[in-house]
Write an enzyme that holds these catalytic residues in place. Structure first.
Site: not given
Length: 222
Positions: A27, A54, A119, A123, A154
């Site tokens: 984790d 990742n 998000y 990033k 994905t």
């Protein structure tokens, strides 16, 4: 190879076809777990030559519906974890230097994005973290770069009904019909793995602090 889902990690490692791939449960929001895994890797292999950060989760909340607990969890997973993993891996990477780190960013960190502020913000932070780490770690020497994927097929691209967002009429109209995605298709995980492998390798030995965009040409249309 680590994953928070202990059942998925062996499934992802199997296509590598090598007994040298060891799946481990981890984790990335648990620093103790990260410390344990780094020690396990060096105990098994004797060294650590590279690190790929990742881990990520997605949040598609509108601003007026943003849950701050979810926001904090996303930041811990998508941004903080890269720094913590780097800190825990660094003594091992320095011992094996020259070595390398690759952070998985996103083209969403390079442009404003509606309904996905957490998000995109994480990033963007990861891209600048990559630059800053590259400057600080060059003396060891540890190179630090990032790969910024575009639309990749994905699990993150799956909708609630199990279909892919890339098969929707909206995606096809905006990105295919109007050539916002010049190559006309989403990429595969392998098409991200290859640039990552390049940045980890000696072939990229004079590259650091860079973000390599792998997006089928999307950002060229901005």
């Amino acid at each position: 190879m680590t994953d928070i889902d202990q059942l998925d990690a062996p499934e992802m490692a199997r296509p590598a076809g090598s007994g040298d791939w060891v799946p481990m449960h981890m984790d990335v929001t648990d620093r103790g777990a990260i410390t344990t895994v780094m020690a396990s890797v060096t105990n098994r292999f004797g060294r650590l030559d590279g690190l790929v950060n990742n881990a990520a989760i997605l949040d598609a909340s509108r601003l007026d519906g943003l849950d701050m607990d979810r926001y904090r969890h996303l930041m811990r997973t998508n941004l903080d974890s890269a720094l913590v993993c780097t800190l825990e891996a660094l003594p091992h990477l320095v011992a094996s230097a020259p070595s390398a780190i690759v952070n998985i960013a996103s083209i969403m960190g390079m442009a404003g994005l509606r309904d996905s502020i957490p998000y995109a913000t994480a990033k963007a932070g990861l891209i600048n973290m990559t630059r800053s780490l590259a400057i600080e770690l060059a003396a060891y020497p540890v190179r630090v770069n990032a790969v910024a994927p575009g639309f990749i097929q994905t699990r993150m691209s799956l909708l609630a009904d199990g279909s892919s967002e890339y098969d929707t009429d909206e995606f096809k109209d905006v990105y295919s019909k109007h050539r916002k995605l010049p190559m006309g298709r989403p990429g595969s995980p392998e098409e991200i793995a290859d640039p990552v492998a390049f940045l980890l390798s000696d072939a990229a030995r004079y590259i650091t602090g860079q973000t390599l965009v792998v997006d089928g040409g999307v950002t060229a249309t901005y």
